[in-house]
Design a protein around this motif. Structure first.
Motif, PDB file in Angstrom:
ATOM      1  N   ARG A   1     -32.287  23.356  -4.625  1.00  0.00           N
ATOM      2  CA  ARG A   1     -30.905  23.635  -5.016  1.00  0.00           C
ATOM      3  C   ARG A   1     -30.722  23.402  -6.509  1.00  0.00           C
ATOM      4  O   ARG A   1     -31.298  22.470  -7.062  1.00  0.00           O
ATOM      5  CB  ARG A   1     -29.988  22.684  -4.241  1.00  0.00           C
ATOM      6  CG  ARG A   1     -28.524  22.925  -4.518  1.00  0.00           C
ATOM      7  CD  ARG A   1     -27.670  21.879  -3.895  1.00  0.00           C
ATOM      8  NE  ARG A   1     -27.633  22.009  -2.449  1.00  0.00           N
ATOM      9  CZ  ARG A   1     -27.006  21.156  -1.652  1.00  0.00           C
ATOM     10  NH1 ARG A   1     -26.409  20.089  -2.161  1.00  0.00           N
ATOM     11  NH2 ARG A   1     -26.992  21.346  -0.359  1.00  0.00           N
ATOM     12  N   MET A   2     -29.936  24.273  -7.148  1.00  0.00           N
ATOM     13  CA  MET A   2     -29.637  24.126  -8.582  1.00  0.00           C
ATOM     14  C   MET A   2     -28.145  23.912  -8.756  1.00  0.00           C
ATOM     15  O   MET A   2     -27.344  24.649  -8.174  1.00  0.00           O
ATOM     16  CB  MET A   2     -30.054  25.392  -9.325  1.00  0.00           C
ATOM     17  CG  MET A   2     -31.551  25.589  -9.356  1.00  0.00           C
ATOM     18  SD  MET A   2     -31.954  27.254  -9.886  1.00  0.00           S
ATOM     19  CE  MET A   2     -31.859  28.138  -8.374  1.00  0.00           C
ATOM     20  N   LEU A   3     -27.797  22.924  -9.569  1.00  0.00           N
ATOM     21  CA  LEU A   3     -26.393  22.531  -9.713  1.00  0.00           C
ATOM     22  C   LEU A   3     -25.846  22.901 -11.097  1.00  0.00           C
ATOM     23  O   LEU A   3     -26.621  23.034 -12.055  1.00  0.00           O
ATOM     24  CB  LEU A   3     -26.274  21.014  -9.505  1.00  0.00           C
ATOM     25  CG  LEU A   3     -26.733  20.496  -8.149  1.00  0.00           C
ATOM     26  CD1 LEU A   3     -26.733  18.976  -8.126  1.00  0.00           C
ATOM     27  CD2 LEU A   3     -25.839  21.049  -7.038  1.00  0.00           C
ATOM     28  N   PRO A   4     -24.519  23.034 -11.216  1.00  0.00           N
ATOM     29  CA  PRO A   4     -23.915  23.350 -12.521  1.00  0.00           C
ATOM     30  C   PRO A   4     -24.242  22.281 -13.565  1.00  0.00           C
ATOM     31  O   PRO A   4     -24.266  21.090 -13.242  1.00  0.00           O
ATOM     32  CB  PRO A   4     -22.409  23.361 -12.231  1.00  0.00           C
ATOM     33  CG  PRO A   4     -22.267  23.475 -10.763  1.00  0.00           C
ATOM     34  CD  PRO A   4     -23.511  22.918 -10.145  1.00  0.00           C
ATOM     35  N   GLY A   5     -24.477  22.716 -14.785  1.00  0.00           N
ATOM     36  CA  GLY A   5     -24.768  21.789 -15.873  1.00  0.00           C
ATOM     37  C   GLY A   5     -26.188  21.261 -15.835  1.00  0.00           C
ATOM     38  O   GLY A   5     -26.540  20.360 -16.598  1.00  0.00           O
ATOM     39  N   GLU A   6     -27.010  21.866 -14.970  1.00  0.00           N
ATOM     40  CA  GLU A   6     -28.373  21.366 -14.785  1.00  0.00           C
ATOM     41  C   GLU A   6     -29.376  22.444 -15.206  1.00  0.00           C
ATOM     42  O   GLU A   6     -29.237  23.600 -14.821  1.00  0.00           O
ATOM     43  CB  GLU A   6     -28.566  21.083 -13.290  1.00  0.00           C
ATOM     44  CG  GLU A   6     -29.594  20.050 -12.996  1.00  0.00           C
ATOM     45  CD  GLU A   6     -29.582  19.700 -11.519  1.00  0.00           C
ATOM     46  OE1 GLU A   6     -29.211  18.570 -11.211  1.00  0.00           O
ATOM     47  OE2 GLU A   6     -29.967  20.540 -10.685  1.00  0.00           O
ATOM     48  N   MET A   7     -30.340  22.003 -15.993  1.00  0.00           N
ATOM     49  CA  MET A   7     -31.411  22.940 -16.366  1.00  0.00           C
ATOM     50  C   MET A   7     -32.627  22.614 -15.496  1.00  0.00           C
ATOM     51  O   MET A   7     -33.126  21.492 -15.501  1.00  0.00           O
ATOM     52  CB  MET A   7     -31.732  22.730 -17.849  1.00  0.00           C
ATOM     53  CG  MET A   7     -32.576  23.809 -18.427  1.00  0.00           C
ATOM     54  SD  MET A   7     -32.344  23.853 -20.215  1.00  0.00           S
ATOM     55  CE  MET A   7     -33.910  24.557 -20.683  1.00  0.00           C
TER      56      MET A   7
END
Ligand SMILES: Nc1ncnc2c1ncn2[C@@H]1O[C@H](COP(=O)(O)OP(=O)(O)OP(=O)(O)O)[C@@H](O)[C@H]1O
Length: 268
Positions: A25-31
């Protein structure tokens, strides 16, 4: 704000399954950095996120919505792509290429407004490519084109950006400039960013999370400290390198195992 989730996806070219049961999973503000050896499936995963390739099993969601249900333009307003080997119309100028980033926001037969032109110009300035604006894309170097494509992604004003080896053609100074820019945009606009990156040290430095792929399967997912260990790197890349703690940042750093390196945490 965009959360992207891969749920047990498998991907194939014809009969050949090259990615198996991958979930993260990829979250907002995350690279998020996608790392792994040549041919492990990084570009294939990026293609599935931009829907060039559909999963043969599993699904990909954007804010809980299956991306296969989104129209092309709807997806392009949500996620932009900086491809590894793009096809670009050679007669276009760099500015015209960046302006293409506004297409998903235009209606049918609608021309770009003054606002679209201003957004494209600002994106060029942010990416440091305004000096190429009037040059034809066929007259630019590989590294210059890569930076123009990053400007196009910024002009697209999406909440997610996919980058396939964004620093591949760049010298070290430009690599740092480009990754600084992507990181800054990611934090400033709470973007969800995934980038396939070969350089493990740059990936560890810039990414909050890393996805380590081995032969199409997820080998490790987590913080750079969790993923970049000597054991993981040796298992995935072979015994030619080892990991130590960077003396300034405390982050893992990968070095070639040259000569008689003494490291208790070596490959087994
Ligand atoms: N268009 C295609 N048709 C058939 N097989 C493909 C195609 N593209 C990639 N493959 C195969 O899929 C596998 C994964 O390739 P992919 O390009 O995703 O790897 P990668 O991790 O991005 O590699 P690299 O780091 O070398 O760019 C490889 O075995 C490759 O040969």
């Amino acid at each position: 704000m965009l959360t992207i989730e891969l749920e047990k996806i498998s991907l194939a070219y014809g009969e050949n399954t090259v990615v198996r049961d991958v979930s993260f999973r990829m979250l907002p503000g995350e690279m998020v950095g996608l790392v792994g050896p040549n041919g492990s499936g990084k570009s294939t995963l990026i293609k599935s996120l931009s829907r060039i390739l559909s999963p043969i099993r599993g699904r990909i969601t954007a804010n809980n919505c299956d991306i296969s249900r989104l129209g092309r333009r709807e997806l392009a307003r949500l996620i932009s792509v900086v491809p590894q080997t793009p096809w670009l119309p050679s007669a276009y100028t760099a500015f015209e290429i960046v302006l293409m980033g506004r297409n998903p926001h235009l209606g049918t037969f609608q021309y770009e407004s003054e606002k679209d032109l201003a957004i494209a110009w600002e994106a060029m300035e942010r990416a440091g490519v305004q000096q190429f604006a009037e040059r034809r894309i066929s007259e630019l170097s590989g590294g210059e084109i890569q930076s123009v494509l990053i400007a196009r992604a910024l002009a697209q004003e999406t909440e997610g950006i996919l980058l396939d080896e964004p620093t591949a053609n760049l010298d070290i100074g430009r690599q740092i400039e480009v990754l600084d820019l992507i990181k800054e945009e990611c934090h400033r606009r709470h973007l969800t960013v995934i980038a396939a990156i070969h350089d493990l040290n740059l990936a560890a430095h810039y990414c909050e999370k890393l996805v380590l792929i081995r032969r199409g399967e997820l080998y490790a997912f987590g913080s750079p400290q969790e993923v970049i260990t000597t054991d993981n790197i040796c298992q995935v890349y072979g015994p030619g390198s080892y990991v130590h703690e960077h003396p300034l940042t405390g982050l893992p750093a990968v070095l070639p195992r040259v000569g008689n390196v003494k490291n208790g945490d070596g490959c087994r």
